[in-house]
Design a protein around this motif. Structure first.
Motif, PDB file in Angstrom:
ATOM      1  N   ALA A  51      -7.526   0.422  -2.262  1.00 50.36           N
ATOM      2  CA  ALA A  51      -6.890   0.568  -0.946  1.00 50.36           C
ATOM      3  C   ALA A  51      -7.530   1.650  -0.086  1.00 50.36           C
ATOM      4  N   LEU A  52      -8.294   2.554  -0.702  1.00 49.71           N
ATOM      5  CA  LEU A  52      -8.863   3.680   0.048  1.00 49.71           C
ATOM      6  C   LEU A  52     -10.194   3.279   0.680  1.00 49.71           C
ATOM      7  N   THR A  53     -10.119   2.478   1.710  1.00 48.00           N
ATOM      8  CA  THR A  53     -11.323   2.038   2.399  1.00 48.00           C
ATOM      9  C   THR A  53     -11.470   2.791   3.714  1.00 48.00           C
ATOM     10  N   PRO A  54     -12.706   3.136   4.101  1.00 52.14           N
ATOM     11  CA  PRO A  54     -12.929   3.885   5.348  1.00 52.14           C
ATOM     12  C   PRO A  54     -12.292   3.190   6.541  1.00 52.14           C
ATOM     13  N   ARG A 102       0.789  -1.226   0.000  1.00 52.64           N
ATOM     14  CA  ARG A 102       0.000   0.000   0.000  1.00 52.64           C
ATOM     15  C   ARG A 102       0.829   1.287   0.000  1.00 52.64           C
ATOM     16  N   VAL A 103       1.904   1.325  -0.770  1.00 47.75           N
ATOM     17  CA  VAL A 103       2.591   2.573  -1.085  1.00 47.75           C
ATOM     18  C   VAL A 103       2.449   2.765  -2.591  1.00 47.75           C
ATOM     19  N   VAL A 163      -6.777   2.290 -10.275  1.00 48.26           N
ATOM     20  CA  VAL A 163      -7.556   1.105  -9.879  1.00 48.26           C
ATOM     21  C   VAL A 163      -6.998   0.522  -8.585  1.00 48.26           C
ATOM     22  N   ALA A 164      -5.674   0.401  -8.504  1.00 49.42           N
ATOM     23  CA  ALA A 164      -5.056  -0.159  -7.303  1.00 49.42           C
ATOM     24  C   ALA A 164      -5.256   0.745  -6.094  1.00 49.42           C
ATOM     25  N   LEU A 165      -5.117   2.050  -6.288  1.00 50.85           N
ATOM     26  CA  LEU A 165      -5.291   2.975  -5.171  1.00 50.85           C
ATOM     27  C   LEU A 165      -6.738   3.005  -4.703  1.00 50.85           C
ATOM     28  N   ALA A 181       0.129   5.464   9.407  1.00 51.65           N
ATOM     29  CA  ALA A 181      -0.487   5.308   8.093  1.00 51.65           C
ATOM     30  C   ALA A 181      -0.438   3.854   7.680  1.00 51.65           C
ATOM     31  N   ASP A 182      -1.512   3.412   7.038  1.00 53.76           N
ATOM     32  CA  ASP A 182      -1.467   2.084   6.432  1.00 53.76           C
ATOM     33  C   ASP A 182      -1.674   2.140   4.921  1.00 53.76           C
TER      34      ASP A 182
END
Length: 393
Positions: free
Chosen positions: A134-137, A118-119, A129-131, A227-228
């Motif tokens: 990863a952007l989940t609440p 997740r960087v 698409v990949a980002l 950060a994750d």
């Protein structure tokens, strides 16, 4: 004609060639497997909409182009007039457009986890698409770089309910692009949205959990952030590596004359070769003939069309003098600019209403208007554009 870059600039050039009467062979080469698509939504609604937005650009019926997608260019011989692809294919050309755009700048950060941890960088559709996945609440997002891209990704993260930390090396966001006054205003918008904006520092090292996943970062000022998910928004570098050995001037971008014709290092024109979009460094009358790196949507559109006309008309084509413009959507307001505000030596703030989230700024160089920017006042830019167009005509 061969167009290297299945991009906005490349597609606009192809459509202009056909619209202006070119009936010969037309080949479009693309490094990605995707047909041309729009990039600005990738850092905005593509990330936040319930379903991924369709970013594909319309390709006119009857364009009659041969599309070589997923086949990046690997070399150019301007003397034999051939482009070599990574698979060894050689494409002869009478006219060539270089429109390979730019790649994300990654910088050097100690302890950087792998891409599966997740960087991210964000430049193309696959990146988005990949980002998006990863952007989940509930996650904590770290964005490194508060330029246009970084600010938009941070805003998208907040809209999705993530805790967001935005780190910027300068004293305010976007200082080099729009100056201190407007940068402070943008910083206010970020903080009002609940973003933890850290300025005057950058990421010194990422931290990882025992399982190797991202857990946070140590900043250059000694502070730490959790950060994750992280996004490196450190700018872009022109995609010119494939031009090595061609003899074309390509340090920092492909240098052109005012008609977008590519240049050799001695300033002479490369026969039959033009450049447009993020990869091109085009002299502009507002910059007193210097070649500023623009990297904006409008520049790709306008330069793509102008480069096509130069391929058809050569030295008889008109010089490129379109007034640059850009926009960005942040936290429900639109930031819009015309001209070259980053080159101003004097800034005049005509309106600054923080409560109403409205800003109007003029930029001058040697006493002459060179650019303008508004937030929440888009209609006021028309008069600035007319004045700037008079200077360039």
């Amino acid at each position: 004609m061969v167009i290297v870059g299945a991009s906005l600039a490349g597609l606009r050039a192809a459509t202009t060639l056909r619209a202006e009467g070119f009936t010969g062979g037309l080949t479009v080469v693309g490094a990605e497997l995707h047909a041309p698509y729009d990039r600005p939504p990738l850092s905005k609604e593509f990330l936040t909409a319930p379903s991924p937005a369709d970013t594909g650009l319309p390709v006119p019926d009857g364009l009659g182009a041969r599309w070589l997608l997923g086949r990046p260019a690997a070399g150019l011989d301007p003397y034999r007039r051939t482009v070599t692809l990574a698979d060894g294919t050689r494409l002869p050309y009478d006219g060539l457009l270089i429109a390979t755009g730019a790649a994300a700048r990654t910088g050097a950060v100690d302890g950087e986890p792998g891409p599966d941890q997740r960087v991210f960088t964000l430049r193309g559709r696959d990146d988005a698409v990949a980002l998006r996945a990863a952007l989940t609440p509930g996650r904590k997002l770290l964005v490194v770089g508060a330029g246009f891209l970084g600010g938009e990704v941070a805003a998208a993260g907040r809209a999705l309910g993530l805790d967001v930390t935005l780190v910027e090396a300068g004293p305010v966001p976007l200082e080099r692009a729009i100056g201190t006054e407007a940068g402070e205003f943008v910083g206010m918008l970020h903080r009002e949205a609940g973003i933890d904006l850290r300025t005057g520092t950058t990421v010194a090292a990422f931290r990882t959990a025992p399982d190797g996943s991202l857990s946070g970062a140590r900043l250059a000022d000694g502070q730490s952030v959790a950060a994750d998910v992280a996004v490196l928004a450190l700018g872009a570098v022109p995609a010119t590596g494939w031009l090595a050995g061609s003899g074309i001037e390509a340090a920092g971008g492909v240098r052109t004359d005012s008609r977008l014709r590519a240049l050799f290092p001695d300033g002479t024109v490369v026969p039959g070769v033009v450049a447009a979009g993020d990869v091109a460094l085009v002299p502009h009358p507002l910059a007193d003939g210097a070649a500023p790196a623009l990297g904006h949507w409008s520049g790709a559109v306008e330069q793509g069309a102008a480069a096509a006309r130069t391929l058809l008309l050569g030295g008889a084509a008109p010089a490129f003098d379109e007034v640059p413009s850009f926009w960005s959507d942040l936290h429900g307001v639109r930031l819009r600019s015309v001209g070259l505000p980053g080159l101003g030596d004097t800034v005049k703030v005509h309106e600054c209403d923080r409560e109403a989230r409205r800003l109007e700024v003029g930029y001058h160089r040697d006493g002459r208007l060179i650019g303008a920017l508004t937030i929440g006042r888009t209609s006021r830019l028309a008069a600035y554009r007319r004045t700037l167009a008079e200077y360039t005509s």
